[in-house]
Design a protein around this motif. Structure first.
Motif, PDB file in Angstrom:
ATOM      1  N   SER A  98       0.815  -1.220   0.000  1.00  8.70           N
ATOM      2  CA  SER A  98       0.000   0.000   0.000  1.00  8.70           C
ATOM      3  C   SER A  98       0.843   1.263   0.000  1.00  8.70           C
ATOM      4  CB  SER A  98      -0.934   0.011   1.224  1.00  8.70           C
ATOM      5  OG  SER A  98      -1.804  -1.092   1.205  1.00  8.70           O
ATOM      6  N   SER A  99       2.115   1.144   0.402  1.00  5.81           N
ATOM      7  CA  SER A  99       2.957   2.339   0.523  1.00  5.81           C
ATOM      8  C   SER A  99       4.150   2.312  -0.422  1.00  5.81           C
ATOM      9  CB  SER A  99       3.470   2.467   1.963  1.00  5.81           C
ATOM     10  OG  SER A  99       4.174   1.302   2.354  1.00  5.81           O
ATOM     11  N   ALA A 100       4.179   1.346  -1.363  1.00  5.60           N
ATOM     12  CA  ALA A 100       5.311   1.244  -2.282  1.00  5.60           C
ATOM     13  C   ALA A 100       5.391   2.472  -3.174  1.00  5.60           C
ATOM     14  CB  ALA A 100       5.188  -0.023  -3.133  1.00  5.60           C
ATOM     15  N   LEU A 101       6.608   2.855  -3.516  1.00  2.02           N
ATOM     16  CA  LEU A 101       6.823   4.005  -4.387  1.00  2.02           C
ATOM     17  C   LEU A 101       6.495   3.652  -5.831  1.00  2.02           C
ATOM     18  CD1 LEU A 101      10.218   5.420  -3.078  1.00  2.02           C
ATOM     19  CD2 LEU A 101       7.952   6.395  -2.739  1.00  2.02           C
ATOM     20  N   SER A 102       6.314   4.669  -6.623  1.00  2.00           N
ATOM     21  CA  SER A 102       6.167   4.501  -8.065  1.00  2.00           C
ATOM     22  C   SER A 102       7.059   5.539  -8.728  1.00  2.00           C
ATOM     23  CB  SER A 102       4.708   4.691  -8.493  1.00  2.00           C
ATOM     24  OG  SER A 102       4.318   6.048  -8.312  1.00  2.00           O
ATOM     25  N   GLN A 103       7.109   5.496 -10.048  1.00  4.78           N
ATOM     26  CA  GLN A 103       7.925   6.478 -10.764  1.00  4.78           C
ATOM     27  C   GLN A 103       7.338   7.876 -10.651  1.00  4.78           C
ATOM     28  OE1 GLN A 103       8.083   4.283 -14.575  1.00  4.78           O
ATOM     29  NE2 GLN A 103      10.302   4.425 -14.394  1.00  4.78           N
ATOM     30  N   HIS A 104       6.058   7.965 -10.274  1.00  3.81           N
ATOM     31  CA  HIS A 104       5.417   9.257 -10.072  1.00  3.81           C
ATOM     32  C   HIS A 104       5.460   9.560  -8.577  1.00  3.81           C
ATOM     33  CE1 HIS A 104       4.053   8.841 -14.202  1.00  3.81           C
ATOM     34  NE2 HIS A 104       3.559   7.657 -13.891  1.00  3.81           N
ATOM     35  N   LEU A 115       9.317  -5.826 -10.932  1.00  6.65           N
ATOM     36  CA  LEU A 115      10.135  -6.257  -9.802  1.00  6.65           C
ATOM     37  C   LEU A 115       9.246  -6.620  -8.614  1.00  6.65           C
ATOM     38  CD1 LEU A 115      12.919  -3.514  -9.872  1.00  6.65           C
ATOM     39  CD2 LEU A 115      12.878  -5.705 -11.081  1.00  6.65           C
ATOM     40  N   ARG A 116       9.584  -7.726  -7.956  1.00  4.05           N
ATOM     41  CA  ARG A 116       8.922  -8.087  -6.700  1.00  4.05           C
ATOM     42  C   ARG A 116       9.982  -8.020  -5.606  1.00  4.05           C
ATOM     43  NH1 ARG A 116       5.517 -13.181  -7.147  1.00  4.05           N
ATOM     44  NH2 ARG A 116       7.526 -14.244  -7.389  1.00  4.05           N
ATOM     45  N   VAL A 117       9.763  -7.118  -4.654  1.00  2.00           N
ATOM     46  CA  VAL A 117      10.757  -6.835  -3.616  1.00  2.00           C
ATOM     47  C   VAL A 117      10.272  -7.405  -2.293  1.00  2.00           C
ATOM     48  CG1 VAL A 117      12.067  -5.043  -2.427  1.00  2.00           C
ATOM     49  CG2 VAL A 117      11.401  -4.711  -4.830  1.00  2.00           C
ATOM     50  N   THR A 118      11.077  -8.289  -1.701  1.00  3.90           N
ATOM     51  CA  THR A 118      10.771  -8.866  -0.397  1.00  3.90           C
ATOM     52  C   THR A 118      11.848  -8.434   0.579  1.00  3.90           C
ATOM     53  OG1 THR A 118       9.821 -10.805  -1.504  1.00  3.90           O
ATOM     54  CG2 THR A 118      10.220 -10.981   0.858  1.00  3.90           C
ATOM     55  N   ALA A 119      11.438  -7.815   1.696  1.00  3.57           N
ATOM     56  CA  ALA A 119      12.383  -7.252   2.661  1.00  3.57           C
ATOM     57  C   ALA A 119      12.489  -8.143   3.891  1.00  3.57           C
ATOM     58  CB  ALA A 119      11.943  -5.844   3.069  1.00  3.57           C
ATOM     59  N   PHE A 120      13.710  -8.260   4.420  1.00  2.00           N
ATOM     60  CA  PHE A 120      13.972  -9.039   5.626  1.00  2.00           C
ATOM     61  C   PHE A 120      14.790  -8.186   6.598  1.00  2.00           C
ATOM     62  CE2 PHE A 120      13.509 -11.967   2.129  1.00  2.00           C
ATOM     63  CZ  PHE A 120      12.704 -12.970   2.633  1.00  2.00           C
ATOM     64  N   ALA A 139      15.153   2.567   4.977  1.00  2.00           N
ATOM     65  CA  ALA A 139      16.102   1.831   4.149  1.00  2.00           C
ATOM     66  C   ALA A 139      15.400   1.222   2.937  1.00  2.00           C
ATOM     67  CB  ALA A 139      16.781   0.746   4.977  1.00  2.00           C
ATOM     68  N   THR A 140      14.204   0.653   3.146  1.00  2.00           N
ATOM     69  CA  THR A 140      13.442   0.094   2.025  1.00  2.00           C
ATOM     70  C   THR A 140      13.045   1.193   1.057  1.00  2.00           C
ATOM     71  OG1 THR A 140      12.606  -1.732   3.382  1.00  2.00           O
ATOM     72  CG2 THR A 140      11.363  -1.202   1.401  1.00  2.00           C
ATOM     73  N   ASP A 141      12.707   2.367   1.575  1.00  2.00           N
ATOM     74  CA  ASP A 141      12.366   3.510   0.732  1.00  2.00           C
ATOM     75  C   ASP A 141      13.554   3.907  -0.144  1.00  2.00           C
ATOM     76  OD1 ASP A 141      10.027   5.220   0.323  1.00  2.00           O
ATOM     77  OD2 ASP A 141      11.356   6.854   0.881  1.00  2.00           O
ATOM     78  N   TYR A 142      14.747   3.929   0.459  1.00  2.00           N
ATOM     79  CA  TYR A 142      15.949   4.239  -0.312  1.00  2.00           C
ATOM     80  C   TYR A 142      16.160   3.212  -1.420  1.00  2.00           C
ATOM     81  CZ  TYR A 142      17.549   7.680   3.170  1.00  2.00           C
ATOM     82  OH  TYR A 142      17.662   8.764   3.976  1.00  2.00           O
ATOM     83  N   LEU A 143      15.995   1.932  -1.091  1.00  2.00           N
ATOM     84  CA  LEU A 143      16.202   0.895  -2.103  1.00  2.00           C
ATOM     85  C   LEU A 143      15.202   1.035  -3.244  1.00  2.00           C
ATOM     86  CD1 LEU A 143      17.712  -1.820  -2.857  1.00  2.00           C
ATOM     87  CD2 LEU A 143      15.637  -2.923  -2.016  1.00  2.00           C
ATOM     88  N   GLN A 144      13.929   1.310  -2.914  1.00  2.00           N
ATOM     89  CA  GLN A 144      12.924   1.471  -3.958  1.00  2.00           C
ATOM     90  C   GLN A 144      13.277   2.634  -4.882  1.00  2.00           C
ATOM     91  OE1 GLN A 144       9.147   1.817  -1.980  1.00  2.00           O
ATOM     92  NE2 GLN A 144       9.056  -0.358  -1.429  1.00  2.00           N
ATOM     93  N   GLN A 145      13.718   3.749  -4.302  1.00  2.00           N
ATOM     94  CA  GLN A 145      14.136   4.882  -5.131  1.00  2.00           C
ATOM     95  C   GLN A 145      15.309   4.498  -6.025  1.00  2.00           C
ATOM     96  OE1 GLN A 145      14.463   8.756  -3.147  1.00  2.00           O
ATOM     97  NE2 GLN A 145      13.398   7.895  -1.383  1.00  2.00           N
ATOM     98  N   LEU A 146      16.230   3.718  -5.469  1.00  2.00           N
ATOM     99  CA  LEU A 146      17.389   3.285  -6.243  1.00  2.00           C
ATOM    100  C   LEU A 146      16.962   2.409  -7.415  1.00  2.00           C
ATOM    101  CD1 LEU A 146      20.558   3.315  -6.166  1.00  2.00           C
ATOM    102  CD2 LEU A 146      20.395   1.151  -4.923  1.00  2.00           C
TER     103      LEU A 146
END
Length: 355
Positions: free
Chosen positions: A137-143, A204-209, A326-333
């Motif tokens: 629900s909170s994942a980033l997008s290109q917009h 991409l499917r991102v799974t965080a641990f 940290a996950t937010d940074y990775l998504q932006q990257l």
């Protein structure tokens, strides 16, 4: 102990990795809490969804039936109810984590310590759908430019995720301090890390641990690096398919790590003792495997432990970021590399966080 607590303990202790056995008591407790909250109110509201993997769509689909103002009001009301639902779920899961903590620390003799220890991994599985919902629900997008109300909701959801992540980490560390859980990731029964959500970024499917404590980057080689998070980034075959239908492609691994770097400008006191001799630096990097490097099954059989270099992609400074940041940074990257066609070969400094 109440009947509900007994049921909770038994179900978690015997729960499957899917966590389905734990959902019955979660739903029962959610219905009970919702019923108590509605008691005494003049207007009866329909029950809020509990542990929903996919949130319901806002009630604004029929544009002919509503004006812009009324759609906006309905959307805001849906958003408020959705946030309240997620907050109730957070409160319940935190209370169950507190129960598992208190039953151990208070030393209640009629509760078996080994059974409680077995309940903790099952409880971590039970929390995964909640993490997945918050993350998707909170994942980033290109917009990245979001309306204020949507941005505010995203910040609140990430805060819920961070609260639960911190509480579960404390719970695991407490059980480990009683020698009831193993945090050594080389051991088969280790609980060194747990999943804190899965989301989609296009193909991409991102799974965080989250690692419960800093863990050596490589199990049998001292690289000076210690990992705190890992992200499995799967490149799916077809972006248009759902998660259930998608065929898995290549998987890349990213880590949040720190390293202690010698400080050449450290001050020495009158006795020659250096203060601040090292600086702890955080970064996000990619796992670049060096052994084995082929797909030959015999190479993998002969290689007892895979070896890999750490390819730094993003410098984060000396302050440890939260798991959500940290996950937010990775998504932006990942989004920046996807939009500009880059391959991530150069390390850059972290952008301003969005949460």
């Amino acid at each position: 102990m109440t009947d509900l607590e007994v049921q909770f303990t038994v179900q978690l202790a015997s729960g499957s990795p899917s966590g389905q056995r734990g959902f019955g008591v979660l739903q029962e407790e959610a219905d009970r809490v919702e019923g108590l909250q509605n008691t005494g109110h003049g207007e009866s509201e329909e029950p809020l969804p509990f542990l929903a993997v996919v949130a319901p769509a806002p009630p604004c689909g029929d544009r002919a039936a509503c004006s812009g103002a009324s759609c906006s009001c309905l959307g805001l009301r849906w958003m408020e109810r959705s946030l309240r639902s997620m907050e109730l779920q957070l409160q319940f899961l935190r209370s169950k984590a507190d129960d598992l903590h208190d039953w151990l620390v208070n030393g209640q003799g009629h509760l078996d310590r080994e059974a409680l220890a077995a309940a903790v991994p099952s409880f971590l599985y039970t929390c995964q759908p909640y993490f997945n919902h918050l993350e998707s629900s909170s994942a980033l997008s290109q917009h990245n430019v979001l309306p204020f109300d949507v941005y505010t909701r995203r910040v609140q959801l990430l805060d819920f995720s961070q609260q639960l992540c911190d509480r579960l980490e404390q719970l695991v560390l407490t059980y480990a301090s009683y020698n009831l859980l193993c945090l050594d990731e080389t051991m088969p029964n280790s609980v060194s890390h747990f999943c804190v959500g899965q989301s989609r970024l296009g193909p991409l499917r991102v799974t965080a641990f989250r690692y419960c404590k800093p863990t050596a980057y490589l199990a049998r080689t001292d690289t000076g690096l210690y990992k705190r998070m890992r992200w499995n980034v799967e490149r799916l075959q077809d972006e248009r398919q759902t998660d259930d239908e998608s065929e898995e492609g290549d998987t890349e691994y990213y880590f949040l790590c720190y390293e202690d770097i010698p400080n050449a400008h450290a001050d020495e006191d009158s006795q020659g003792v250096s203060h601040g001799s090292v600086v702890r630096m955080w970064s996000i990097g990619q796992w670049v495997q060096v052994t084995p490097v082929t797909e030959d099954i015999y190479d993998w059989i002969m290689c007892e432990v895979p070896q890999a270099n750490y390819h730094r992609l993003l410098y984060l400074g000396s302050v440890e970021p939260s798991s959500c940041c940290a996950t937010d940074y990775l998504q932006q990257l990942l989004l920046s590399h996807r939009s500009d066609g880059g391959d991530g070969t150069s390390a850059v400094s972290a952008p301003i966080p969005t949460v």
